[in-house]
Design an enzyme around this catalytic site. Sequence first.
Site, mmCIF file in Angstrom:
data_model
loop_
_atom_site.group_PDB
_atom_site.id
_atom_site.type_symbol
_atom_site.label_atom_id
_atom_site.label_comp_id
_atom_site.label_asym_id
_atom_site.label_seq_id
_atom_site.Cartn_x
_atom_site.Cartn_y
_atom_site.Cartn_z
ATOM 1 N N ASN A 69 92.254 12.788 -1.980
ATOM 2 C CA ASN A 69 91.731 13.516 -0.871
ATOM 3 C C ASN A 69 91.357 14.924 -0.897
ATOM 4 O O ASN A 69 92.409 15.751 -0.926
ATOM 5 C CB ASN A 69 92.446 13.091 0.328
ATOM 6 C CG ASN A 69 92.086 13.774 1.663
ATOM 7 O OD1 ASN A 69 90.754 14.290 1.503
ATOM 8 N ND2 ASN A 69 92.511 13.489 2.657
ATOM 9 N N ARG A 101 82.084 12.615 12.053
ATOM 10 C CA ARG A 101 82.147 13.895 12.425
ATOM 11 C C ARG A 101 80.941 14.824 12.376
ATOM 12 O O ARG A 101 79.741 14.400 12.037
ATOM 13 C CB ARG A 101 83.535 14.444 11.634
ATOM 14 C CG ARG A 101 84.744 13.541 11.997
ATOM 15 C CD ARG A 101 85.888 14.088 11.092
ATOM 16 N NE ARG A 101 86.327 15.388 11.681
ATOM 17 C CZ ARG A 101 87.099 16.129 11.224
ATOM 18 N NH1 ARG A 101 87.581 15.727 9.838
ATOM 19 N NH2 ARG A 101 87.295 17.537 11.411
ATOM 20 N N ALA A 119 88.256 19.708 2.218
ATOM 21 C CA ALA A 119 86.714 20.168 2.529
ATOM 22 C C ALA A 119 86.236 20.266 1.111
ATOM 23 O O ALA A 119 84.878 20.274 1.106
ATOM 24 C CB ALA A 119 87.070 21.751 2.933
ATOM 25 N N HIS A 152 90.015 9.513 2.865
ATOM 26 C CA HIS A 152 90.177 10.667 3.986
ATOM 27 C C HIS A 152 90.694 9.918 5.172
ATOM 28 O O HIS A 152 90.610 8.689 5.474
ATOM 29 C CB HIS A 152 88.550 10.744 4.478
ATOM 30 C CG HIS A 152 87.853 11.433 3.396
ATOM 31 N ND1 HIS A 152 87.996 12.800 2.912
ATOM 32 C CD2 HIS A 152 86.860 10.798 2.569
ATOM 33 C CE1 HIS A 152 87.141 13.020 2.006
ATOM 34 N NE2 HIS A 152 86.520 12.032 1.534
ATOM 35 N N LEU A 153 91.603 10.868 5.952
ATOM 36 C CA LEU A 153 92.357 10.462 7.007
ATOM 37 C C LEU A 153 91.099 10.085 8.172
ATOM 38 O O LEU A 153 91.280 9.108 8.923
ATOM 39 C CB LEU A 153 93.193 11.621 7.477
ATOM 40 C CG LEU A 153 94.549 11.940 6.440
ATOM 41 C CD1 LEU A 153 94.644 13.454 6.691
ATOM 42 C CD2 LEU A 153 95.443 11.161 6.649
ATOM 43 N N SER A 154 90.354 11.047 8.452
ATOM 44 C CA SER A 154 89.315 10.891 9.484
ATOM 45 C C SER A 154 88.012 9.929 8.829
ATOM 46 O O SER A 154 88.018 10.071 7.763
ATOM 47 C CB SER A 154 88.856 12.308 9.902
ATOM 48 O OG SER A 154 88.462 13.034 8.985
ATOM 49 N N GLU A 163 88.374 7.699 -3.726
ATOM 50 C CA GLU A 163 88.456 8.722 -2.494
ATOM 51 C C GLU A 163 88.832 8.298 -1.271
ATOM 52 O O GLU A 163 88.575 7.207 -0.819
ATOM 53 C CB GLU A 163 86.936 9.286 -2.549
ATOM 54 C CG GLU A 163 86.855 10.242 -1.403
ATOM 55 C CD GLU A 163 85.174 10.544 -1.199
ATOM 56 O OE1 GLU A 163 84.382 9.943 -2.100
ATOM 57 O OE2 GLU A 163 84.842 11.367 -0.433
ATOM 58 N N PRO A 221 92.521 21.267 -0.121
ATOM 59 C CA PRO A 221 92.901 22.347 0.668
ATOM 60 C C PRO A 221 93.347 21.893 2.241
ATOM 61 O O PRO A 221 92.539 21.019 2.712
ATOM 62 C CB PRO A 221 91.655 23.171 0.840
ATOM 63 C CG PRO A 221 90.630 22.307 0.087
ATOM 64 C CD PRO A 221 91.295 21.195 -0.792
ATOM 65 N N ASN A 222 94.319 22.802 2.621
ATOM 66 C CA ASN A 222 94.881 22.693 4.044
ATOM 67 C C ASN A 222 95.621 21.334 4.504
ATOM 68 O O ASN A 222 96.111 21.049 5.486
ATOM 69 C CB ASN A 222 93.808 22.988 5.207
ATOM 70 C CG ASN A 222 93.223 24.223 4.896
ATOM 71 O OD1 ASN A 222 93.765 25.302 4.889
ATOM 72 N ND2 ASN A 222 91.981 24.202 4.931
ATOM 73 N N ARG A 244 99.553 20.819 12.251
ATOM 74 C CA ARG A 244 98.679 21.616 12.994
ATOM 75 C C ARG A 244 97.612 20.447 13.391
ATOM 76 O O ARG A 244 97.512 19.496 12.737
ATOM 77 C CB ARG A 244 98.127 22.750 12.176
ATOM 78 C CG ARG A 244 98.685 23.919 11.878
ATOM 79 C CD ARG A 244 98.579 25.184 12.666
ATOM 80 N NE ARG A 244 99.115 26.154 12.053
ATOM 81 C CZ ARG A 244 100.595 26.318 11.869
ATOM 82 N NH1 ARG A 244 101.182 25.577 11.964
ATOM 83 N NH2 ARG A 244 100.890 27.665 11.432
ATOM 84 N N HIS A 253 83.056 18.076 0.266
ATOM 85 C CA HIS A 253 81.644 18.491 0.750
ATOM 86 C C HIS A 253 81.034 19.408 -0.223
ATOM 87 O O HIS A 253 79.909 19.871 0.190
ATOM 88 C CB HIS A 253 81.654 18.542 2.083
ATOM 89 C CG HIS A 253 82.501 17.818 2.977
ATOM 90 N ND1 HIS A 253 82.294 16.494 2.870
ATOM 91 C CD2 HIS A 253 83.524 18.030 3.688
ATOM 92 C CE1 HIS A 253 83.164 15.806 3.673
ATOM 93 N NE2 HIS A 253 84.097 16.773 4.267
ATOM 94 N N ARG A 275 79.966 17.031 7.003
ATOM 95 C CA ARG A 275 81.026 16.142 6.171
ATOM 96 C C ARG A 275 80.671 14.741 5.850
ATOM 97 O O ARG A 275 81.248 14.042 5.418
ATOM 98 C CB ARG A 275 82.222 15.954 7.258
ATOM 99 C CG ARG A 275 82.917 17.045 7.678
ATOM 100 C CD ARG A 275 84.103 16.875 8.498
ATOM 101 N NE ARG A 275 84.427 18.188 9.185
ATOM 102 C CZ ARG A 275 85.303 18.982 8.888
ATOM 103 N NH1 ARG A 275 85.800 18.858 7.872
ATOM 104 N NH2 ARG A 275 85.389 19.669 9.796
ATOM 105 N N ASP A 333 82.475 16.735 -11.408
ATOM 106 C CA ASP A 333 82.275 16.814 -12.984
ATOM 107 C C ASP A 333 83.417 16.554 -13.764
ATOM 108 O O ASP A 333 83.458 15.740 -14.863
ATOM 109 C CB ASP A 333 81.782 18.429 -13.394
ATOM 110 C CG ASP A 333 80.228 18.511 -13.133
ATOM 111 O OD1 ASP A 333 79.620 17.580 -12.492
ATOM 112 O OD2 ASP A 333 79.791 19.467 -13.152
ATOM 113 N N TYR A 368 94.283 14.949 12.669
ATOM 114 C CA TYR A 368 94.625 14.327 11.471
ATOM 115 C C TYR A 368 96.000 13.761 11.602
ATOM 116 O O TYR A 368 96.583 13.050 10.834
ATOM 117 C CB TYR A 368 95.025 15.702 10.472
ATOM 118 C CG TYR A 368 93.522 16.274 10.286
ATOM 119 C CD1 TYR A 368 92.471 15.473 9.409
ATOM 120 C CD2 TYR A 368 93.337 17.704 10.590
ATOM 121 C CE1 TYR A 368 91.445 15.900 9.267
ATOM 122 C CE2 TYR A 368 91.829 18.062 10.398
ATOM 123 C CZ TYR A 368 91.216 17.520 9.650
ATOM 124 O OH TYR A 368 89.939 17.838 9.383
#
Length: 152
Positions: A81, A114, A84, A107-109, A105, A17-18, A25, A87, A118, A94, A30
């Site tokens: 990725n 953080r 959210a 992640h950008l950040s 897995e 998501p996002n 944004r 978490h 997270r 599953d 990011y």
Amino acid sequence: MGLEELPLISVLVLHGPNLNLLGKREPEIYGSVTLDAINRLLAEEAQKLQAKTSPLQSNHEGVLVDAIQAAHGEHQGILINAGAYTHTSVAIRDAITAVNIPTVEVHLSNIYQRETFRHHSYIAAVAIGQISGFGANSYRLGLQALVDYLRQ
Ligand code: CA2
């Protein structure tokens, strides 16, 4: 075996998501690279590794679960990725366990620098590894690690 003889490895690339907002944004967190640019970068890297990538972004948990289930027999690896959902989502965890497809897995950040919420990932324990904090390069490094693992 020469590089030209390696079988093509198919990798499902999932963006949660996002992540469709990347480059549009919050560039201070990011970065300014768009999701399309990340998908192109991955396609180029995949070509060098004798692999191919199939990207999918969704803001919906069930769509991501469906895509993981459908990967069975179609893709040899998953690069994810989960945004959210990393978490929160027992369902995505599953699904990865159920299909038993090697998953990396990314992640950008750096999620550990953080907020505390997270720091826990439901996916980490069922992934072969996690790469976090290198911006768009996390995806490239994750793809390299995944293909390398699958070639062993
Ligand atoms: O660092 C990452 O890659 C994250 O997976 C990104 C998620 C966040 O919830 C995770 O904790 C870490 C958020 C993705 C939201 O992406 C946006 C991009 C541009 C503008 C707004 C959000």
